[in-house]
Motif scaffolding. Structure first.
Motif, PDB file in Angstrom:
ATOM      1  N   LEU A 147     -18.675  26.693  45.447  1.00 59.92           N
ATOM      2  CA  LEU A 147     -18.886  27.397  44.084  1.00 59.92           C
ATOM      3  C   LEU A 147     -19.083  28.940  44.633  1.00 59.92           C
ATOM      4  N   GLU A 148     -19.719  29.224  45.547  1.00 57.08           N
ATOM      5  CA  GLU A 148     -19.910  30.641  45.902  1.00 57.08           C
ATOM      6  C   GLU A 148     -18.610  31.163  46.510  1.00 57.08           C
ATOM      7  N   ALA A 149     -17.808  30.235  47.264  1.00 58.35           N
ATOM      8  CA  ALA A 149     -16.395  30.703  47.752  1.00 58.35           C
ATOM      9  C   ALA A 149     -15.424  30.865  46.480  1.00 58.35           C
ATOM     10  N   ALA A 150     -15.653  30.011  45.458  1.00 57.97           N
ATOM     11  CA  ALA A 150     -14.578  30.084  44.107  1.00 57.97           C
ATOM     12  C   ALA A 150     -15.098  31.507  43.464  1.00 57.97           C
ATOM     13  N   TYR A 151     -16.570  31.699  43.670  1.00 57.31           N
ATOM     14  CA  TYR A 151     -16.959  32.970  42.650  1.00 57.31           C
ATOM     15  C   TYR A 151     -16.532  34.225  43.699  1.00 57.31           C
ATOM     16  N   GLN A 152     -16.633  34.234  44.921  1.00 61.08           N
ATOM     17  CA  GLN A 152     -15.963  35.419  45.533  1.00 61.08           C
ATOM     18  C   GLN A 152     -14.515  35.679  45.502  1.00 61.08           C
ATOM     19  N   ARG A 153     -13.669  34.493  45.506  1.00 58.56           N
ATOM     20  CA  ARG A 153     -12.259  34.587  45.101  1.00 58.56           C
ATOM     21  C   ARG A 153     -11.971  35.011  43.669  1.00 58.56           C
ATOM     22  N   GLN A 154     -12.938  34.666  42.544  1.00 60.32           N
ATOM     23  CA  GLN A 154     -12.442  34.896  41.254  1.00 60.32           C
ATOM     24  C   GLN A 154     -13.016  36.440  41.309  1.00 60.32           C
ATOM     25  N   GLN A 155     -14.232  36.836  41.772  1.00 57.07           N
ATOM     26  CA  GLN A 155     -14.749  38.263  41.732  1.00 57.07           C
ATOM     27  C   GLN A 155     -13.551  39.230  42.239  1.00 57.07           C
ATOM     28  N   GLN A 156     -12.945  38.985  43.289  1.00 67.47           N
ATOM     29  CA  GLN A 156     -11.865  39.436  43.892  1.00 67.47           C
ATOM     30  C   GLN A 156     -10.759  39.737  42.961  1.00 67.47           C
ATOM     31  N   GLU A 157     -10.191  38.605  42.263  1.00 66.69           N
ATOM     32  CA  GLU A 157      -9.193  38.711  41.426  1.00 66.69           C
ATOM     33  C   GLU A 157      -9.524  39.475  40.133  1.00 66.69           C
ATOM     34  N   ILE A 158     -10.725  39.327  39.713  1.00 67.12           N
ATOM     35  CA  ILE A 158     -11.031  40.215  38.574  1.00 67.12           C
ATOM     36  C   ILE A 158     -11.100  41.623  38.771  1.00 67.12           C
ATOM     37  N   SER A 159     -11.371  42.037  39.998  1.00 62.57           N
ATOM     38  CA  SER A 159     -11.409  43.492  40.333  1.00 62.57           C
ATOM     39  C   SER A 159      -9.977  43.834  40.692  1.00 62.57           C
ATOM     40  N   GLU A 160      -9.188  43.160  41.176  1.00 60.76           N
ATOM     41  CA  GLU A 160      -7.692  43.565  41.312  1.00 60.76           C
ATOM     42  C   GLU A 160      -7.156  43.723  39.904  1.00 60.76           C
TER      43      GLU A 160
END
Length: 378
Positions: A258-271
């Motif tokens: 879940l933490e890994a998915a959260y980090q990937r999603q936050q990166q995508e949201i930022s981009e």
């Protein structure tokens, strides 16, 4: 076969939510460990499913004719009852059935043939129930459980109000086990139990053919008696197959994923946000920016549970006039009767002492006497 159905359960205290849309089924023979941090609502959950507390929302449905046994740490025992009386009260419902059977027998002389056949059928059902639940060997079952939990050493004819906290817990546990309910609800059953009696309870639960829900902070005990874990966390109730150790492994993996998915999603949201900010004002790229904005609006954002603050204790030490904190000389503890020989002991600064002994031997009374809450017997 489903014993208990809980659907869309929600509950809270004031503005603090305990459960949010919780649903689950309890099946016959399941041995469940109910775990979670202190304050997550484990005991509240027990009170809700036993109808001691009404939930804010949701449906709780027990199967028909299911007998529920609940070990509550706060049950009060009545003055004047002996240990034997309390243990035998586990069979109160069977004595009522016997009275019903005797009443049927009294009416048989005036019954028609059709009524007589119905009465005979009802008598057979009652007789089977009495036999199945050890009605005709009540005294020997009471003695057996009394010996297993160490109550016989205290004396089964002793008044329950003269017992220590640990001894009262043993009496309540013994009564509950004698009732042979279809499901046991156990809230910290190993509290106050000696090691030998914890071992006996462990074997009993391992061989228990019906279902039970167990709340316990005794992890080795939990591991040896349960086959399912229900984890209460962040207002949810999640089911894990296996013992507590296996749950910990699976939970750690799920949390890491879940933490890994959260980090990937936050990166995508930022981009995506960066692209929209840079391109929404330009005519040539406005449509692409709007497309990414729509993607952002529709995105199911992952939220991580907030880390709960862990308690920290900082004890301030006052200056003492000597190296001794406590000294006793010829101290005899007890109530009407002494519980000890004269005790002479000293406690020095910095010492960390474990006070051990059987239930009822006087550990709590000794502490109360040292604190001045109880006077010496002599």
């Amino acid at each position: 076969m489903s014993i208990l159905n809980v659907e869309h359960l929600s509950h809270g205290f004031g503005d603090r939510a305990i459960f949010q849309d919780v649903s689950f089924r309890l099946l016959k023979g399941e041995h469940i460990g109910l775990v979670g941090a202190n304050g997550e609502g484990k005991s509240t959950f027990m009170n809700i499913i036993t109808n001691k507390l009404m939930p804010d929302e949701g449906k709780i449905e027990w199967a028909k004719n299911v007998r529920v046994g609940y070990l509550d740490q706060h049950t009060v025992l009545e003055k004047g009852m002996t240990i034997r009386d309390v243990l035998k009260s586990a069979f109160a419902w069977l004595f009522e059935m016997e009275e019903n059977m005797n009443s049927i027998c009294d009416r048989m002389g005036d019954a028609s043939e059709e009524e007589l056949n119905q009465m005979m059928e009802e008598l057979g059902t009652i007789q089977d129930m009495l036999t199945m639940h050890d009605f005709y060997i009540i005294d020997s079952k009471v003695e057996e459980v009394g010996r297993a939990l160490g109550l016989s050493d205290i004396g089964l004819d002793k008044d329950v109000t003269d017992l220590s906290g640990g001894q009262r817990t043993k009496v309540l546990l013994g009564k509950l086990l004698l009732e042979k309910p279809d499901i046991l609800l156990l809230d910290e059953p190993t509290n106050y139990l000696d090691e030998v009696h914890i071992e006996w309870l462990k074997r009993y639960l391992q061989e228990y053919e019906n279902a039970f829900i167990l709340i316990s902070h005794d992890i080795p005990f939990l591991n040896q008696v349960v086959n399912l874990i229900y984890h209460m966390d962040n207002q949810q109730l999640n089911r894990y197959v296996g013992d507590y150790d296996h749950f910990q492994e699976v939970y750690a993996v799920k949390k890491a994923q879940l933490e890994a998915a959260y980090q990937r999603q936050q990166q995508e949201i930022s981009e995506l946000k960066d692209f929209v900010a840079r391109n929404k004002a330009r005519v040539a790229t406005r449509n692409m920016a709007m497309s990414r904005q729509k993607k952002l609006d529709k995105m199911d954002v992952i939220e991580l549970a907030k880390e709960k603050p862990k308690p920290e204790f900082h004890f301030l030490t006052a200056r003492t006039p000597s190296r001794f904190v406590v000294e006793t000389k010829e101290l005899v503890i007890g109530y009407e009767e002494p519980l000890s020989k004269p005790l002479t002991l000293t406690v020095e600064r910095g010492e960390k002492i474990a006070l051990v002994g059987a239930n009822g031997i006087g550990k709590t009374t000794l502490l109360k006497s040292i604190l001045g809450d109880r006077k010496s017997v002599v």
